[in-house]
Design a protein around this motif. Structure first.
Motif, short mmCIF file in Angstrom:
data_model
loop_
_atom_site.label_atom_id
_atom_site.label_comp_id
_atom_site.label_asym_id
_atom_site.label_seq_id
_atom_site.Cartn_x
_atom_site.Cartn_y
_atom_site.Cartn_z
N CYS A 144 -4.39 12.36 -5.76
CA CYS A 144 -4.43 11.21 -5.00
C CYS A 144 -5.46 10.61 -4.04
O CYS A 144 -5.58 9.58 -3.46
CB CYS A 144 -2.90 11.39 -4.46
SG CYS A 144 -1.83 10.96 -5.71
N GLU A 157 0.73 3.92 -3.01
CA GLU A 157 0.79 5.31 -2.50
C GLU A 157 1.88 6.42 -3.60
O GLU A 157 1.66 7.37 -3.98
CB GLU A 157 0.54 5.65 -1.43
CG GLU A 157 -0.15 7.02 -1.14
CD GLU A 157 -1.58 7.46 -1.50
OE1 GLU A 157 -2.33 6.48 -1.28
OE2 GLU A 157 -1.87 8.34 -1.86
N ASP A 167 1.46 6.32 -7.05
CA ASP A 167 0.45 7.06 -7.53
C ASP A 167 0.71 8.48 -7.51
O ASP A 167 0.40 9.36 -8.41
CB ASP A 167 -0.85 6.72 -6.86
CG ASP A 167 -2.31 7.46 -7.46
OD1 ASP A 167 -2.10 7.58 -8.77
OD2 ASP A 167 -3.08 7.94 -6.73
N ALA A 225 -6.03 5.95 1.56
CA ALA A 225 -4.87 5.25 1.92
C ALA A 225 -5.16 4.29 2.95
O ALA A 225 -4.40 3.18 3.07
CB ALA A 225 -3.58 6.08 2.09
N ILE A 239 -7.17 3.57 -2.42
CA ILE A 239 -6.05 3.20 -2.96
C ILE A 239 -6.55 1.93 -3.66
O ILE A 239 -5.81 1.60 -4.85
CB ILE A 239 -5.01 2.88 -1.75
CG1 ILE A 239 -3.36 2.44 -2.67
CG2 ILE A 239 -5.11 1.87 -0.86
CD1 ILE A 239 -2.87 3.55 -3.64
N THR A 260 0.95 -1.17 0.01
CA THR A 260 -0.02 -0.04 -0.03
C THR A 260 0.67 1.28 -0.14
O THR A 260 0.42 2.28 -0.82
CB THR A 260 -1.01 0.24 1.25
OG1 THR A 260 -1.55 -1.31 1.21
CG2 THR A 260 -2.00 1.02 1.23
#
Ligand code: A3P
Length: 294
Positions: A69, A55, A58, A237, A74, A51
């Motif tokens: 974002c 992030e 992205d 996120a 996510i 993850t």
């Protein structure tokens, strides 16, 4: 905590790898997946910083635009290739609707990756994490994410993990299999522990690998936005937008501790000795090595 019946929580078997039964059912679509040459594959063994890396990527793809974002969770911004669950679009269905350039997440062992990624010569970023922290993180994840069988006690779960009987199978085979691919493919192999120690240096490595240049202020923004504290409070996120029937954050948050060496708070001296012995035996002959703390 069983709002999910035990039979649904039992793991199935994908070509010898223990895996969620719904994922096994969806396998034909995954195997036939058509990659695009500009897809970037994010590959990890579960609980290794997927993850976090997603992030970061992205943010790079959005040129450090924090608001962009936040456009979605996510798990929608970076679709999970082999994901399949009742009533929601599968990873493959999500990916088919995603405009290029796509970020694709997978936990598949290297030998099960759909061949299209290799045929199209896609770039891959793999992130590995030391197995002691992975097993602890996985133990908490088994409790909060409802598709898992009951992990039992930590002592029991350590044995299950060492035997490769957890979802996605043997950690040892996973990290070594992807490590070997590095010699023949466009693959950047990263470590969670390095990312903890010097995230700036690792982000620079990623940028070089992607052949991308960004302003210095952008790197600053990426580092700030993807810190553990920022991600933990970011609903896009932290997985808190997942239905509680799938993940119960009151049992353990998805962004739990985010440190290296938490295993020391959990392993007994005897468990650590047994784990070390098993590790040495299964990593013998590999030039891959791990920092058990940072
Ligand atoms: P812990 O359970 O040890 O806290 P994955 O995304 O592959 O499922 O990995 C989850 C692990 O990565 C969790 O580890 C989580 O806290 C950690 N993590 C997520 N984002 C992070 C970040 N920005 N910095 C450090 N660790 C992070």
């Amino acid at each position: 905590p069983a709002d999910t019946p035990a039979t649904l929580r039992e793991l199935g078997n994908l070509h010898g790898i223990p895996l969620y039964k719904s994922f096994v059912e969806g396998w034909p679509q995954v195997e036939a997946f058509q990659a695009r040459p500009d897809d970037l594959l994010i590959s990890t063994y579960p609980k290794s910083g997927t993850t976090w890396l997603s992030e970061i990527l992205d943010m790079i793809y959005q040129d450090g635009d924090v608001e962009k974002c936040r456009r979605d969770a996510i798990f929608n911004r970076v679709p999970f290739l082999e994901m399949k669950a009742p009533q929601i679009p599968s990873g493959v269905e999500q990916l088919e609707k995603t405009p290029s350039p796509r970020l694709v997440k997978t936990h598949l062992p290297v030998h099960l990756l759909p061949s299209s990624f290799w045929d199209k010569n896609c770039k891959v970023i793999y992130m590995a994490r030391n197995p002691k922290d992975v097993v602890i993180s996985y133990y908490y994840f088994y409790q909060m994410a409802k598709m898992h069988p009951d992990p039992g006690t930590l002592a029991e779960f350590l044995e299950t993990f060492m035997a490769g009987k957890v979802a996605y199978g043997s950690w040892y085979e996973h990290v070594q299999g992807w490590w070997e691919k590095k010699h023949e493919k466009q693959l950047l192999y990263l470590f969670y522990e390095d990312m903890k120690k010097d995230p700036r240096q690792e982000v620079q490595k990623i940028l070089r690998f992607l052949g991308k240049e960004v302003a210095e202020g952008t790197v600053e923004r990426i580092l700030h936005h993807t810190s553990f504290q920022e991600m933990k409070k970011n609903p896009a996120a932290n997985y808190e937008t997942m239905p509680t029937t799938l993940m119960d954050h009151s049992l353990s948050p998805f962004l739990r501790k985010g440190i290296s060496g938490d295993w020391k708070n959990h392993f007994t001296v005897a468990q650590n000795e047994r784990f070390d012995q098993h590790y040495q035996k299964h990593m013998a002959g590999s030039d891959l090595s791990f920092q058990m703390e940072a």
